[in-house]
Design an enzyme around this catalytic site. Sequence first.
Site, PDB file in Angstrom:
ATOM      1  N   LYS A  49       7.692 -65.884  71.171  1.00 38.35           N
ATOM      2  CA  LYS A  49       6.561 -64.941  71.057  1.00 38.35           C
ATOM      3  C   LYS A  49       5.646 -65.044  72.283  1.00 38.35           C
ATOM      4  O   LYS A  49       5.319 -64.038  72.905  1.00 38.35           O
ATOM      5  CB  LYS A  49       5.729 -65.237  69.788  1.00 38.35           C
ATOM      6  CG  LYS A  49       6.538 -65.145  68.501  1.00 38.35           C
ATOM      7  CD  LYS A  49       5.677 -65.399  67.276  1.00 38.35           C
ATOM      8  CE  LYS A  49       5.104 -66.796  67.184  1.00 38.35           C
ATOM      9  NZ  LYS A  49       6.113 -67.866  67.044  1.00 38.35           N
TER      10      LYS A  49
ATOM     11  N   ARG B  85       0.224 -64.664  59.357  1.00 40.89           N
ATOM     12  CA  ARG B  85       1.325 -65.555  58.991  1.00 40.89           C
ATOM     13  C   ARG B  85       1.470 -65.701  57.498  1.00 40.89           C
ATOM     14  O   ARG B  85       2.354 -66.429  57.044  1.00 40.89           O
ATOM     15  CB  ARG B  85       1.041 -66.921  59.573  1.00 40.89           C
ATOM     16  CG  ARG B  85       1.767 -67.202  60.874  1.00 40.89           C
ATOM     17  CD  ARG B  85       1.294 -68.542  61.250  1.00 40.89           C
ATOM     18  NE  ARG B  85       2.156 -69.346  62.020  1.00 40.89           N
ATOM     19  CZ  ARG B  85       2.078 -69.465  63.335  1.00 40.89           C
ATOM     20  NH1 ARG B  85       1.291 -68.703  64.024  1.00 40.89           N
ATOM     21  NH2 ARG B  85       2.815 -70.342  63.958  1.00 40.89           N
TER      22      ARG B  85
ATOM     23  N   ARG C 274      10.212 -77.608  75.304  1.00 47.62           N
ATOM     24  CA  ARG C 274       9.044 -76.891  75.838  1.00 47.62           C
ATOM     25  C   ARG C 274       8.042 -77.876  76.454  1.00 47.62           C
ATOM     26  O   ARG C 274       7.738 -78.916  75.899  1.00 47.62           O
ATOM     27  CB  ARG C 274       8.347 -76.104  74.729  1.00 47.62           C
ATOM     28  CG  ARG C 274       7.044 -75.483  75.220  1.00 47.62           C
ATOM     29  CD  ARG C 274       6.465 -74.461  74.296  1.00 47.62           C
ATOM     30  NE  ARG C 274       6.349 -74.900  72.924  1.00 47.62           N
ATOM     31  CZ  ARG C 274       6.031 -74.103  71.925  1.00 47.62           C
ATOM     32  NH1 ARG C 274       5.856 -72.807  72.148  1.00 47.62           N
ATOM     33  NH2 ARG C 274       5.925 -74.579  70.704  1.00 47.62           N
TER      34      ARG C 274
ATOM     35  N   ARG D  21       3.442 -80.419  73.476  1.00 49.99           N
ATOM     36  CA  ARG D  21       2.541 -80.230  72.326  1.00 49.99           C
ATOM     37  C   ARG D  21       2.836 -81.284  71.255  1.00 49.99           C
ATOM     38  O   ARG D  21       3.995 -81.592  71.002  1.00 49.99           O
ATOM     39  CB  ARG D  21       2.755 -78.831  71.730  1.00 49.99           C
ATOM     40  CG  ARG D  21       1.842 -77.785  72.309  1.00 49.99           C
ATOM     41  CD  ARG D  21       2.198 -76.382  71.910  1.00 49.99           C
ATOM     42  NE  ARG D  21       2.404 -76.150  70.486  1.00 49.99           N
ATOM     43  CZ  ARG D  21       2.645 -74.958  69.958  1.00 49.99           C
ATOM     44  NH1 ARG D  21       2.708 -73.888  70.726  1.00 49.99           N
ATOM     45  NH2 ARG D  21       2.841 -74.808  68.674  1.00 49.99           N
TER      46      ARG D  21
ATOM     47  N   ARG E  25       7.096 -76.936  60.141  1.00 51.61           N
ATOM     48  CA  ARG E  25       6.679 -75.611  60.623  1.00 51.61           C
ATOM     49  C   ARG E  25       7.677 -74.549  60.203  1.00 51.61           C
ATOM     50  O   ARG E  25       7.291 -73.444  59.818  1.00 51.61           O
ATOM     51  CB  ARG E  25       6.547 -75.623  62.163  1.00 51.61           C
ATOM     52  CG  ARG E  25       5.334 -76.384  62.641  1.00 51.61           C
ATOM     53  CD  ARG E  25       5.434 -76.757  64.110  1.00 51.61           C
ATOM     54  NE  ARG E  25       5.398 -75.627  65.013  1.00 51.61           N
ATOM     55  CZ  ARG E  25       5.711 -75.705  66.304  1.00 51.61           C
ATOM     56  NH1 ARG E  25       6.052 -76.880  66.836  1.00 51.61           N
ATOM     57  NH2 ARG E  25       5.652 -74.646  67.069  1.00 51.61           N
TER      58      ARG E  25
HETATM   59  P1  AP5 Z   1       7.570 -69.805  73.213  1.00 53.26           P
HETATM   60  O1  AP5 Z   1       7.507 -68.449  73.805  1.00 53.26           O
HETATM   61  O2  AP5 Z   1       6.558 -70.818  73.623  1.00 53.26           O
HETATM   62  O3  AP5 Z   1       7.703 -69.692  71.623  1.00 53.26           O
HETATM   63  P2  AP5 Z   1       6.676 -69.205  70.532  1.00 53.26           P
HETATM   64  O4  AP5 Z   1       7.380 -68.256  69.618  1.00 53.26           O
HETATM   65  O5  AP5 Z   1       5.400 -68.713  71.156  1.00 53.26           O
HETATM   66  O6  AP5 Z   1       6.490 -70.587  69.785  1.00 53.26           O
HETATM   67  P3  AP5 Z   1       5.238 -71.356  69.210  1.00 53.26           P
HETATM   68  O7  AP5 Z   1       5.728 -72.749  68.923  1.00 53.26           O
HETATM   69  O8  AP5 Z   1       4.047 -71.247  70.114  1.00 53.26           O
HETATM   70  O9  AP5 Z   1       5.003 -70.620  67.900  1.00 53.26           O
HETATM   71  P4  AP5 Z   1       4.371 -71.159  66.627  1.00 53.26           P
HETATM   72  O10 AP5 Z   1       4.302 -69.916  65.869  1.00 53.26           O
HETATM   73  O11 AP5 Z   1       5.013 -72.284  65.953  1.00 53.26           O
HETATM   74  O12 AP5 Z   1       3.050 -71.866  67.171  1.00 53.26           O
HETATM   75  P5  AP5 Z   1       1.552 -71.378  67.233  1.00 53.26           P
HETATM   76  O13 AP5 Z   1       1.007 -71.869  68.508  1.00 53.26           O
HETATM   77  O14 AP5 Z   1       1.413 -69.936  66.880  1.00 53.26           O
HETATM   78  O15 AP5 Z   1       9.044 -70.398  73.529  1.00 53.26           O
HETATM   79  C1  AP5 Z   1       9.394 -71.709  73.123  1.00 53.26           C
HETATM   80  C2  AP5 Z   1      10.212 -72.378  74.247  1.00 53.26           C
HETATM   81  O16 AP5 Z   1      11.448 -71.676  74.413  1.00 53.26           O
HETATM   82  C3  AP5 Z   1       9.507 -72.343  75.619  1.00 53.26           C
HETATM   83  O17 AP5 Z   1       9.768 -73.548  76.277  1.00 53.26           O
HETATM   84  C4  AP5 Z   1      10.165 -71.150  76.355  1.00 53.26           C
HETATM   85  O18 AP5 Z   1      10.213 -71.390  77.745  1.00 53.26           O
HETATM   86  C5  AP5 Z   1      11.573 -71.138  75.741  1.00 53.26           C
HETATM   87  N1  AP5 Z   1      12.114 -69.789  75.597  1.00 53.26           N
HETATM   88  C6  AP5 Z   1      11.460 -68.679  75.172  1.00 53.26           C
HETATM   89  N2  AP5 Z   1      12.304 -67.618  75.129  1.00 53.26           N
HETATM   90  C7  AP5 Z   1      13.530 -68.106  75.528  1.00 53.26           C
HETATM   91  C8  AP5 Z   1      14.823 -67.487  75.687  1.00 53.26           C
HETATM   92  N3  AP5 Z   1      15.035 -66.194  75.440  1.00 53.26           N
HETATM   93  N4  AP5 Z   1      15.848 -68.283  76.097  1.00 53.26           N
HETATM   94  C9  AP5 Z   1      15.635 -69.619  76.365  1.00 53.26           C
HETATM   95  N5  AP5 Z   1      14.438 -70.236  76.226  1.00 53.26           N
HETATM   96  C10 AP5 Z   1      13.405 -69.479  75.814  1.00 53.26           C
HETATM   97  O19 AP5 Z   1       0.915 -72.197  65.992  1.00 53.26           O
HETATM   98  C11 AP5 Z   1       0.729 -73.585  66.039  1.00 53.26           C
HETATM   99  C12 AP5 Z   1      -0.008 -74.047  64.781  1.00 53.26           C
HETATM  100  O20 AP5 Z   1      -1.310 -73.419  64.696  1.00 53.26           O
HETATM  101  C13 AP5 Z   1       0.671 -73.686  63.448  1.00 53.26           C
HETATM  102  O21 AP5 Z   1       1.646 -74.622  63.079  1.00 53.26           O
HETATM  103  C14 AP5 Z   1      -0.538 -73.682  62.486  1.00 53.26           C
HETATM  104  O22 AP5 Z   1      -0.941 -74.988  62.157  1.00 53.26           O
HETATM  105  C15 AP5 Z   1      -1.629 -73.066  63.343  1.00 53.26           C
HETATM  106  N6  AP5 Z   1      -1.682 -71.584  63.212  1.00 53.26           N
HETATM  107  C16 AP5 Z   1      -1.471 -70.670  64.213  1.00 53.26           C
HETATM  108  N7  AP5 Z   1      -1.599 -69.419  63.742  1.00 53.26           N
HETATM  109  C17 AP5 Z   1      -1.903 -69.544  62.426  1.00 53.26           C
HETATM  110  C18 AP5 Z   1      -2.138 -68.584  61.404  1.00 53.26           C
HETATM  111  N8  AP5 Z   1      -2.090 -67.259  61.636  1.00 53.26           N
HETATM  112  N9  AP5 Z   1      -2.400 -69.055  60.155  1.00 53.26           N
HETATM  113  C19 AP5 Z   1      -2.467 -70.372  59.896  1.00 53.26           C
HETATM  114  N10 AP5 Z   1      -2.235 -71.331  60.819  1.00 53.26           N
HETATM  115  C20 AP5 Z   1      -1.969 -70.911  62.078  1.00 53.26           C
END
Ligand code: AP5
Length: 215
Positions: free
Chosen positions: A13, A88, A127, A155, A166
Amino acid sequence: MNLILLGAPGAGKGTQAEAITRALGIPQISTGDLIRAAIREQTPLGREFQSYANAGALVPDGLVNRIVEDRLSQPDCNGGFLLDGFPRTLAQAEWLTGALAAAGRRIDRVLLVEVDDAVILERITGRRSDPETGRVYHVTFDPPPADVAARLVQRPDDTEAVLTKRLREYHEKTNQVVPYYERLGLLSRIDGLGSVPEVRQRVLGALGVEHRTGG
Ligand code: AP5
């Protein structure tokens, strides 16, 4: 355009959000980034977020809704926005529909980036991010230049153990958001397998925008 980017942890994402915001000139609103910033600054909310985020649990809806409401009210969102990682839960989705309607706004499209759980482990554990620029890399798929490699950080929730939690949260709670937007006729499914440029092309294609290089 008012957009939502949905997908499992590590689906890509954040990586794809960059191309969308550049192509459309709209801000990315990542609730994960907002939560991590509050934790870093150790604000009262940040201290509350910490125990949830580091354990891979979702932060309570009311708290996340508040930070989203605050962010959406800022002037740079007037011409559109990209929500990344929000909503979410079904309750967050219903709250968002109501909050936007009250302001005479609505969501135009929801992109769901779909990736098998088996691929996610490799993406998440590899990552690394640059604390100076915020740029995200992958040790194998998007390796950093030698001069920044030493300062990259991982992270705390990017371990295999926390990822299991997660993913469970994602399948139990966020999956309910998908049929909600499907019923509203807003959902586009994007195959998230393949290289970053391949997925980017599908994402921008679904939005009907051309890929601009550079920047
Ligand atoms: P990346 O693009 O970083 O992935 P992402 O989908 O953004 O993953 P996140 O881990 O950031 O998502 P998440 O939803 O778990 O975390 P968030 O920060 O929202 O890609 C990942 C890796 O793969 C990178 O190294 C990239 O280079 C590589 N990559 C990407 N595309 C690729 C491809 N096509 N091929 C190869 N490699 C590739 O949330 C974190 C925490 O915050 C949650 O656990 C929760 O506690 C809290 N939180 C956040 N939002 C909410 C909400 N709405 N409600 C409640 N709690 C929340």
